[in-house]
Design an enzyme around this catalytic site. Structure first.
Site, PDB file in Angstrom:
ATOM      1  N   CYS A 112       0.813  -1.226   0.000  1.00  0.00           N
ATOM      2  CA  CYS A 112       0.000   0.000   0.000  1.00  0.00           C
ATOM      3  C   CYS A 112       0.842   1.270   0.000  1.00  0.00           C
ATOM      4  O   CYS A 112       0.324   2.353  -0.264  1.00  0.00           O
ATOM      5  CB  CYS A 112      -0.959  -0.017   1.180  1.00  0.00           C
ATOM      6  SG  CYS A 112      -1.858  -1.566   1.274  1.00  0.00           S
ATOM      7  N   HIS A 258      -3.252   6.583   2.304  1.00  0.00           N
ATOM      8  CA  HIS A 258      -3.732   5.282   1.822  1.00  0.00           C
ATOM      9  C   HIS A 258      -5.108   5.033   2.435  1.00  0.00           C
ATOM     10  O   HIS A 258      -5.330   5.285   3.623  1.00  0.00           O
ATOM     11  CB  HIS A 258      -2.740   4.193   2.233  1.00  0.00           C
ATOM     12  CG  HIS A 258      -3.282   2.821   2.039  1.00  0.00           C
ATOM     13  ND1 HIS A 258      -3.891   2.429   0.866  1.00  0.00           N
ATOM     14  CD2 HIS A 258      -3.337   1.741   2.871  1.00  0.00           C
ATOM     15  CE1 HIS A 258      -4.290   1.182   0.984  1.00  0.00           C
ATOM     16  NE2 HIS A 258      -3.975   0.744   2.186  1.00  0.00           N
ATOM     17  N   ASN A 288     -10.360  -0.647  -0.113  1.00  0.00           N
ATOM     18  CA  ASN A 288      -8.897  -0.638  -0.071  1.00  0.00           C
ATOM     19  C   ASN A 288      -8.353  -1.240  -1.372  1.00  0.00           C
ATOM     20  O   ASN A 288      -8.533  -2.425  -1.631  1.00  0.00           O
ATOM     21  CB  ASN A 288      -8.446  -1.454   1.142  1.00  0.00           C
ATOM     22  CG  ASN A 288      -6.945  -1.479   1.323  1.00  0.00           C
ATOM     23  OD1 ASN A 288      -6.188  -1.114   0.425  1.00  0.00           O
ATOM     24  ND2 ASN A 288      -6.505  -1.909   2.499  1.00  0.00           N
TER      25      ASN A 288
HETATM   26  O1  UT7 Z   1      -4.034  -1.731   3.428  1.00  0.00           O
HETATM   27  C1  UT7 Z   1      -3.049  -2.252   4.246  1.00  0.00           C
HETATM   28  C2  UT7 Z   1      -3.168  -1.791   5.650  1.00  0.00           C
HETATM   29  N1  UT7 Z   1      -4.350  -2.325   6.274  1.00  0.00           N
HETATM   30  C3  UT7 Z   1      -4.914  -1.685   7.285  1.00  0.00           C
HETATM   31  O2  UT7 Z   1      -4.472  -0.634   7.642  1.00  0.00           O
HETATM   32  C4  UT7 Z   1      -6.086  -2.346   7.968  1.00  0.00           C
HETATM   33  C5  UT7 Z   1      -5.957  -2.185   9.453  1.00  0.00           C
HETATM   34  N2  UT7 Z   1      -7.023  -2.854  10.217  1.00  0.00           N
HETATM   35  C6  UT7 Z   1      -8.298  -2.446  10.165  1.00  0.00           C
HETATM   36  O3  UT7 Z   1      -8.654  -1.536   9.449  1.00  0.00           O
HETATM   37  C7  UT7 Z   1      -9.282  -3.125  11.098  1.00  0.00           C
HETATM   38  O4  UT7 Z   1      -8.573  -3.895  12.031  1.00  0.00           O
HETATM   39  C8  UT7 Z   1     -10.328  -4.010  10.378  1.00  0.00           C
HETATM   40  C9  UT7 Z   1     -11.287  -3.139   9.581  1.00  0.00           C
HETATM   41  C10 UT7 Z   1      -9.624  -4.983   9.450  1.00  0.00           C
HETATM   42  C11 UT7 Z   1     -11.145  -4.782  11.409  1.00  0.00           C
HETATM   43  O5  UT7 Z   1     -11.783  -3.857  12.303  1.00  0.00           O
HETATM   44  P1  UT7 Z   1     -11.661  -4.039  13.870  1.00  0.00           P
HETATM   45  O6  UT7 Z   1     -12.461  -2.986  14.502  1.00  0.00           O
HETATM   46  O7  UT7 Z   1     -10.191  -4.092  14.214  1.00  0.00           O
HETATM   47  O8  UT7 Z   1     -12.348  -5.404  14.083  1.00  0.00           O
HETATM   48  P2  UT7 Z   1     -11.760  -6.722  14.773  1.00  0.00           P
HETATM   49  O9  UT7 Z   1     -10.838  -7.425  13.849  1.00  0.00           O
HETATM   50  O10 UT7 Z   1     -11.237  -6.353  16.121  1.00  0.00           O
HETATM   51  O11 UT7 Z   1     -13.058  -7.586  14.933  1.00  0.00           O
HETATM   52  C12 UT7 Z   1     -14.136  -7.154  15.781  1.00  0.00           C
HETATM   53  C13 UT7 Z   1     -15.280  -8.110  15.637  1.00  0.00           C
HETATM   54  C14 UT7 Z   1     -14.853  -9.570  15.729  1.00  0.00           C
HETATM   55  O12 UT7 Z   1     -15.856 -10.272  16.433  1.00  0.00           O
HETATM   56  P3  UT7 Z   1     -15.670 -10.621  17.973  1.00  0.00           P
HETATM   57  O13 UT7 Z   1     -14.400 -11.437  18.065  1.00  0.00           O
HETATM   58  O14 UT7 Z   1     -15.551  -9.299  18.677  1.00  0.00           O
HETATM   59  O15 UT7 Z   1     -16.909 -11.366  18.298  1.00  0.00           O
HETATM   60  C15 UT7 Z   1     -14.832 -10.044  14.315  1.00  0.00           C
HETATM   61  O16 UT7 Z   1     -15.060 -11.424  14.180  1.00  0.00           O
HETATM   62  O17 UT7 Z   1     -15.877  -7.962  14.350  1.00  0.00           O
HETATM   63  C16 UT7 Z   1     -15.962  -9.252  13.725  1.00  0.00           C
HETATM   64  N3  UT7 Z   1     -15.873  -9.069  12.288  1.00  0.00           N
HETATM   65  C17 UT7 Z   1     -16.940  -8.821  11.524  1.00  0.00           C
HETATM   66  N4  UT7 Z   1     -18.249  -8.705  11.815  1.00  0.00           N
HETATM   67  C18 UT7 Z   1     -19.080  -8.439  10.789  1.00  0.00           C
HETATM   68  C19 UT7 Z   1     -14.764  -9.091  11.518  1.00  0.00           C
HETATM   69  N5  UT7 Z   1     -15.086  -8.865  10.245  1.00  0.00           N
HETATM   70  C20 UT7 Z   1     -16.442  -8.703  10.219  1.00  0.00           C
HETATM   71  C21 UT7 Z   1     -17.372  -8.428   9.195  1.00  0.00           C
HETATM   72  N6  UT7 Z   1     -18.679  -8.302   9.525  1.00  0.00           N
HETATM   73  N7  UT7 Z   1     -17.006  -8.265   7.900  1.00  0.00           N
END
Ligand code: UT7
Length: 331
Positions: A112, A258, A288
């Protein structure tokens, strides 16, 4: 200061648009979760277009906007993590299709941050070789072909697209860059290539790369770890680039980060003390697109007049590698 002049930009979005609601039919997710956690609403995905084709279309538009002759391009740098071939390179394929017969070609894999790395590399070629008059930097991504559509934590995040920039050297122009990497975080965001295989292999030389188990070529992401990295890398890259030339970031007219997560951008803006109005954000429309995200946003902003000649612009990328980097320049 040796700087750059961006002469033209171009972009290409593939034919198929996918909205958040479409994912609810294939994984357990919701429009609300995707919007509030990421800022994403729509994304364009390949409807069969290969990576090189998207890059070619963007490049043709950028060359037309620049009003230069394709034979005068001395170097083509192509950024992609989702190439069509192990070899030849995307830049070589596109050079051939363009007829850029006098251009050398380089592919880079800086994820990225790839467009930022590419522009900075191009600037250094333009600066150090009098024979190179124009550089073409392309970022083309087909992330959806390495996306696992059974994994809700990644499949909603990615889109496809391409953008390109034609640039030349400019003396006495504002320019600074800072590029960095932290390979200890490689395991947090990766997609595997094919493993070693040959007719004589016994397997005795097998080495564990200590990445999480993953037998597929799909993108794996530890979202929380990458999020933590991103919220620090974005301000660090911009601040360091500014410090190198004693530049006050508040003087920037526009910042293009990004587009990985709207929350990352908001947090960085707050930590930098810079108004969100200065940040150009299009994540709602494109999700993204890895290295293509910054130049797609740049191309859109140039075309609709949000960025114009003389503006001081900051570009800042971060992603797999882990890599990060920022450029400050006068448009
Ligand atoms: O481009 C390269 C660089 N990439 C980035 O900069 C991405 C950086 N990371 C992020 O933007 C975020 O971490 C994400 C958008 C990928 C995820 O968001 P988050 O707020 O960190 O969510 P999480 O991974 O902590 O997950 C929270 C909850 C989980 O459920 P539990 O364990 O709390 O029950 C996940 O299973 O959200 C759940 N979850 C979803 N729920 C509904 C994960 N993906 C989904 C989904 N729909 N698509």
């Amino acid at each position: 200061m040796q700087g750059i002049k961006i002469l033209g930009t171009g972009g290409y979005l593939p034919g198929k648009k996918v909205v958040n609601e479409d994912f609810t039919k294939i994984v357990d997710t919701s429009d609300e979760w995707i919007k509030t956690r990421t800022g994403m609403s729509e994304r364009y995905v390949s409807d069969g277009e290969p990576t090189w084709y998207m890059g070619l279309k963007a490049a043709q538009q950028a060359i037309e906007a620049a009003g230069i002759s394709v034979e005068d391009i001395g170097v083509i740098i192509d950024s992609s993590v989702s190439v069509d071939y192990y070899t030849p390179s995307m830049s070589c394929v596109i050079q051939g299709k363009l007829g850029a017969v006098n251009a050398m070609t380089i592919d880079i894999n800086c994820a990225c941050a790839g467009c930022v790395y590419g522009i900075d590399m191009a600037k250094r070629y333009l600066q150090s070789d009098e024979n190179i008059k124009y550089a073409l930097v392309i970022a083309n991504e087909n992330l959806t072909k390495i996306t696992d559509y059974t994994d809700r934590s990644t499949c909603v995040l990615f889109g496809d697209g391409a953008a390109a920039i034609v640039m030349k050297r400019r003396d006495d122009a504002l320019y600074s860059s800072f590029l960095g990497a932290d390979g200890t975080g490689a395991k947090y965001l990766f997609a595997r290539s094919i493993p070693p295989a040959n007719a004589f292999m016994t397997g005795n030389g097998k080495v564990d790369d200590e990445f999480p188990e993953s037998n597929s070529h799909y993108l794996y992401q530890d979202g929380r770890e990458v999020y933590k990295f991103a919220t620090k890398a974005l301000p660090r890259a911009l601040t360091t680039a500014a410090e190198k030339i004693n530049f006050d970031l508040n003087e920037l007219d526009a910042i293009i980060p990004h587009q990985a997560n709207a929350r990352i951008i908001e947090t960085a803006a707050k930590n930098l003390g810079i108004s969100m109005d200065k940040f150009i954000i299009n994540i709602d429309k494109h999700a993204n697109t890895s290295s293509a995200s910054i130049p797609i946003a740049l191309d859109e902003a140039v075309r609709d007049g949000r960025i114009k000649s003389g503006d001081k612009v900051g570009l800042v990328g971060f992603g797999a590698g882990l890599t990060f980097g920022a450029i400050i320049f006068e448009f």
